[in-house]
Motif scaffolding. Structure first.
Motif, PDB file in Angstrom:
ATOM      1  N   ALA A 100      53.390  92.516  54.706  1.00  0.00           N
ATOM      2  CA  ALA A 100      53.079  91.248  54.960  1.00  0.00           C
ATOM      3  C   ALA A 100      52.675  90.457  53.442  1.00  0.00           C
ATOM      4  O   ALA A 100      52.326  88.932  53.734  1.00  0.00           O
ATOM      5  CB  ALA A 100      51.971  90.759  55.908  1.00  0.00           C
ATOM      6  N   GLY A 101      52.382  90.933  52.379  1.00  0.00           N
ATOM      7  CA  GLY A 101      52.297  90.321  51.212  1.00  0.00           C
ATOM      8  C   GLY A 101      50.717  90.414  50.650  1.00  0.00           C
ATOM      9  O   GLY A 101      50.501  89.619  49.750  1.00  0.00           O
ATOM     10  N   TYR A 102      50.040  91.267  51.149  1.00  0.00           N
ATOM     11  CA  TYR A 102      48.746  91.450  50.757  1.00  0.00           C
ATOM     12  C   TYR A 102      48.374  92.705  50.461  1.00  0.00           C
ATOM     13  O   TYR A 102      48.409  93.981  51.292  1.00  0.00           O
ATOM     14  CB  TYR A 102      47.712  91.075  51.871  1.00  0.00           C
ATOM     15  CG  TYR A 102      46.261  90.984  51.446  1.00  0.00           C
ATOM     16  CD1 TYR A 102      45.784  89.941  50.794  1.00  0.00           C
ATOM     17  CD2 TYR A 102      45.430  92.141  51.775  1.00  0.00           C
ATOM     18  CE1 TYR A 102      44.356  89.782  50.526  1.00  0.00           C
ATOM     19  CE2 TYR A 102      44.066  92.210  51.084  1.00  0.00           C
ATOM     20  CZ  TYR A 102      43.569  91.017  50.535  1.00  0.00           C
ATOM     21  OH  TYR A 102      42.262  91.034  50.105  1.00  0.00           O
ATOM     22  N   ALA A 103      47.996  93.221  49.190  1.00  0.00           N
ATOM     23  CA  ALA A 103      47.779  94.561  48.640  1.00  0.00           C
ATOM     24  C   ALA A 103      46.415  94.828  48.904  1.00  0.00           C
ATOM     25  O   ALA A 103      45.350  94.125  48.623  1.00  0.00           O
ATOM     26  CB  ALA A 103      47.703  94.592  47.209  1.00  0.00           C
ATOM     27  N   VAL A 104      46.101  96.075  49.795  1.00  0.00           N
ATOM     28  CA  VAL A 104      44.876  96.471  50.021  1.00  0.00           C
ATOM     29  C   VAL A 104      44.333  97.263  48.975  1.00  0.00           C
ATOM     30  O   VAL A 104      44.513  98.361  48.893  1.00  0.00           O
ATOM     31  CB  VAL A 104      44.831  97.004  51.598  1.00  0.00           C
ATOM     32  CG1 VAL A 104      43.386  97.441  52.099  1.00  0.00           C
ATOM     33  CG2 VAL A 104      45.329  96.211  52.451  1.00  0.00           C
ATOM     34  N   ARG A 105      43.409  96.752  48.314  1.00  0.00           N
ATOM     35  CA  ARG A 105      42.717  97.449  47.107  1.00  0.00           C
ATOM     36  C   ARG A 105      41.780  98.674  47.674  1.00  0.00           C
ATOM     37  O   ARG A 105      41.529  99.647  47.173  1.00  0.00           O
ATOM     38  CB  ARG A 105      41.811  96.869  46.188  1.00  0.00           C
ATOM     39  CG  ARG A 105      43.150  95.495  45.604  1.00  0.00           C
ATOM     40  CD  ARG A 105      42.078  94.736  44.696  1.00  0.00           C
ATOM     41  NE  ARG A 105      43.168  93.827  43.856  1.00  0.00           N
ATOM     42  CZ  ARG A 105      43.425  92.653  44.368  1.00  0.00           C
ATOM     43  NH1 ARG A 105      42.649  92.097  45.146  1.00  0.00           N
ATOM     44  NH2 ARG A 105      44.126  91.784  43.547  1.00  0.00           N
ATOM     45  N   ARG A 106      41.141  98.202  48.825  1.00  0.00           N
ATOM     46  CA  ARG A 106      40.116  99.105  49.184  1.00  0.00           C
ATOM     47  C   ARG A 106      40.254  99.359  50.667  1.00  0.00           C
ATOM     48  O   ARG A 106      39.619  98.687  51.506  1.00  0.00           O
ATOM     49  CB  ARG A 106      38.517  98.630  49.177  1.00  0.00           C
ATOM     50  CG  ARG A 106      38.319  98.723  47.619  1.00  0.00           C
ATOM     51  CD  ARG A 106      36.952  98.195  47.482  1.00  0.00           C
ATOM     52  NE  ARG A 106      35.877  98.908  47.932  1.00  0.00           N
ATOM     53  CZ  ARG A 106      34.366  98.629  47.755  1.00  0.00           C
ATOM     54  NH1 ARG A 106      34.194  97.669  47.624  1.00  0.00           N
ATOM     55  NH2 ARG A 106      33.660  99.544  48.532  1.00  0.00           N
ATOM     56  N   PRO A 107      41.121 100.358  51.350  1.00  0.00           N
ATOM     57  CA  PRO A 107      41.433 100.378  52.559  1.00  0.00           C
ATOM     58  C   PRO A 107      40.189 100.722  53.505  1.00  0.00           C
ATOM     59  O   PRO A 107      40.257 100.074  54.493  1.00  0.00           O
ATOM     60  CB  PRO A 107      42.477 101.741  52.778  1.00  0.00           C
ATOM     61  CG  PRO A 107      43.197 101.645  51.352  1.00  0.00           C
ATOM     62  CD  PRO A 107      41.874 101.096  50.152  1.00  0.00           C
ATOM     63  N   ALA A 108      39.253 101.462  52.848  1.00  0.00           N
ATOM     64  CA  ALA A 108      38.002 101.719  53.876  1.00  0.00           C
ATOM     65  C   ALA A 108      37.435 100.419  54.123  1.00  0.00           C
ATOM     66  O   ALA A 108      36.732 100.348  55.082  1.00  0.00           O
ATOM     67  CB  ALA A 108      37.286 102.637  53.063  1.00  0.00           C
ATOM     68  N   THR A 109      37.216  99.354  53.182  1.00  0.00           N
ATOM     69  CA  THR A 109      36.356  98.262  53.411  1.00  0.00           C
ATOM     70  C   THR A 109      37.324  97.274  54.674  1.00  0.00           C
ATOM     71  O   THR A 109      36.671  96.827  55.290  1.00  0.00           O
ATOM     72  CB  THR A 109      36.366  97.448  52.057  1.00  0.00           C
ATOM     73  OG1 THR A 109      35.561  98.034  51.013  1.00  0.00           O
ATOM     74  CG2 THR A 109      35.701  95.957  52.402  1.00  0.00           C
ATOM     75  N   LEU A 110      38.401  97.472  54.523  1.00  0.00           N
ATOM     76  CA  LEU A 110      39.355  96.759  55.291  1.00  0.00           C
ATOM     77  C   LEU A 110      38.997  97.406  56.985  1.00  0.00           C
ATOM     78  O   LEU A 110      38.943  96.810  57.732  1.00  0.00           O
ATOM     79  CB  LEU A 110      40.501  96.854  55.164  1.00  0.00           C
ATOM     80  CG  LEU A 110      41.819  96.050  56.359  1.00  0.00           C
ATOM     81  CD1 LEU A 110      41.283  94.670  56.842  1.00  0.00           C
ATOM     82  CD2 LEU A 110      43.417  95.762  55.829  1.00  0.00           C
TER      83      LEU A 110
END
Length: 423
Positions: free
Chosen positions: A200-210
């Motif tokens: 969807a166009g958003y790079a998740v730098r810290r998956p654990a935080t999300l």
């Protein structure tokens, strides 16, 4: 898998009879493809690379196919939106296209499609669609007024409602055994973080935080908790916390994926009720996703009250997720009746009504939700206050419960077990 009839079936059929193009919106696995396919003359699955390549080579191909043409996962090729729009500009006969999408595209179409492509929301299965017990009370009848007789008996228990919270309203997931259902929900949530966000166009730098933010949001279900408090709950003890901008990105992406389903505060159009807060109530699309993020089973919800950060709530988690289940169901029924759903909370919190269902003319039905089989005067005080404030603009009011019997109290307020409420 046998098809389970959905309330949105009738809505889609009626819209196709009068409109040229329908955008069927909803999260992945909600049943859009199965529902739309039953009405389609042709199907193009745009998440199939071969079918996508053929359409990219010849977009006008859709005008030569049997109608209605189902364009499944259309957001993977946003340019097709404008092709459909141009097609219906030239030929506006009804029933030509269904665009099924599980996300809003990263790059929006050049034109909105307003007046040509009409949106229809599809949510996870409402309680009556799960066919556990026949409903005896219609939300449509409550909205139509005047107050009618309320009756019916339900065999369902608190354990049944807790089970439905965790069982999911996604058709394929709810049919799995408990063990595999948990694993599938985990996979669904992992796909959101690892695949759907980047797509969807958003790079998740810290998956654990999300993931932690999602769990905190789940814990805030059925509340108007501030986003600052959700961030704090997601990062207890962490010196570095997600910024407000990051939290805003999370919300925007989850909204694009149809996974947040917040209930807006009510802004009355017909009366002078003042001092109402506008903060939305937080809900995920399916309460089973919230339960899985919190790692709780039906048994845990029944036997443990203090689930999730205390900062985000002051009641049992089962009560919050039961309200989410009621809210999901009421939104499905209200949409079929042409009504909208809101909540009411005064600025100071002196008065709250869990759900306000508003007719197009501005008159409303008010619902409170109670995790109990009994209702007393304390449970109806906000409904009685609202009746005093807005008078005849309140068409009807009810308390939705986990009880066994539907009836009207002597003050005219209905008591309705969730299992007995239908469209």
């Amino acid at each position: 898998m046998d098809y389970s009839p959905r309330i949105v079936d009738a809505e889609l059929t009626a819209m196709l009879a009068g409109l040229p193009a329908i955008a069927l919106d909803g999260p992945k696995a909600v049943g859009k493809t199965a529902t739309a396919s039953r009405r389609a003359g042709s199907i193009i699955q745009l998440d199939d690379p071969d079918q996508l390549a053929l359409l990219q080579a010849d977009r006008e191909r859709i005008t030569r196919l049997s109608r209605p043409v189902l364009l499944d996962e259309w957001q993977t090729f946003p340019a097709i939106w404008d092709t459909v729009r141009r097609s219906v500009d030239h030929d506006a006969r009804p029933g030509q296209y269904i665009l099924a999408g599980s996300a809003s595209p990263t790059k929006a179409p050049a034109h909105s499609g307003a007046g040509r492509i009409v949106h229809l929301r599809m949510r996870p299965m409402a309680f009556s669609e799960r066919q556990l017990t026949p409903p005896t009370v219609s939300l449509g009848t409550l909205l139509a007024g005047p107050p009618a007789a309320i009756e019916g008996a339900s065999p369902l228990t608190l354990e049944d409602y807790a089970s439905e919270v965790t069982r999911s309203g996604f058709p394929a997931i709810r049919l799995q055994t408990k063990e595999y259902r948990s694993a599938t929900l985990d996979g669904y949530l992992s796909a959101i973080v690892e695949h759907d966000f980047p797509e969807a166009g958003y790079a998740v730098r810290r998956p654990a935080t999300l993931r932690a933010w999602l769990a905190a949001y789940a814990a805030a279900s059925s509340t108007t908790a501030s986003y600052d408090s959700i961030i704090r709950a997601a990062t207890p003890g962490d010196a570095v916390k997600p910024s407000k901008a990051t939290a805003q990105d999370y919300r925007e992406m989850l909204t694009k994926l149809w996974l947040l389903d917040q209930v807006p505060g009510w802004l009355p159009s017909r009366n002078r009720l003042k001092g109402l807060g506008q903060a939305p109530k937080h809900h995920l699309a399916d309460p089973a996703l919230a339960a899985r993020l919190l790692r709780v089973s039906a048994e845990t919800l029944i036997n443990k009250a203090d689930i999730g950060p205390a900062e985000l709530r002051n009641g049992p988690m089962l009560g919050a997720l039961f309200e989410s289940l009621v809210t999901l169901s009421v939104r499905v029924y209200a949409q079929a009746a042409g009504a909208s759903v809101h909540h009411l909370r005064t600025h100071g919190g002196e008065h709250e009504v869990d759900l306000i269902i508003e007719r197009p003319d501005g008159r409303v039905v008010a619902l409170e939700v109670k995790l109990s089989g009994t209702v007393d005067d304390k449970d109806t005080r906000h409904l009685r206050w609202l009746a005093d404030e807005i008078g005849p603009d309140l068409v009807d009011s009810a308390v939705i419960t986990t009880g066994k019997v539907a009836y009207r109290r002597t003050d005219g307020i209905a008591v309705i077990p969730l299992g007995l409420l239908g469209p």
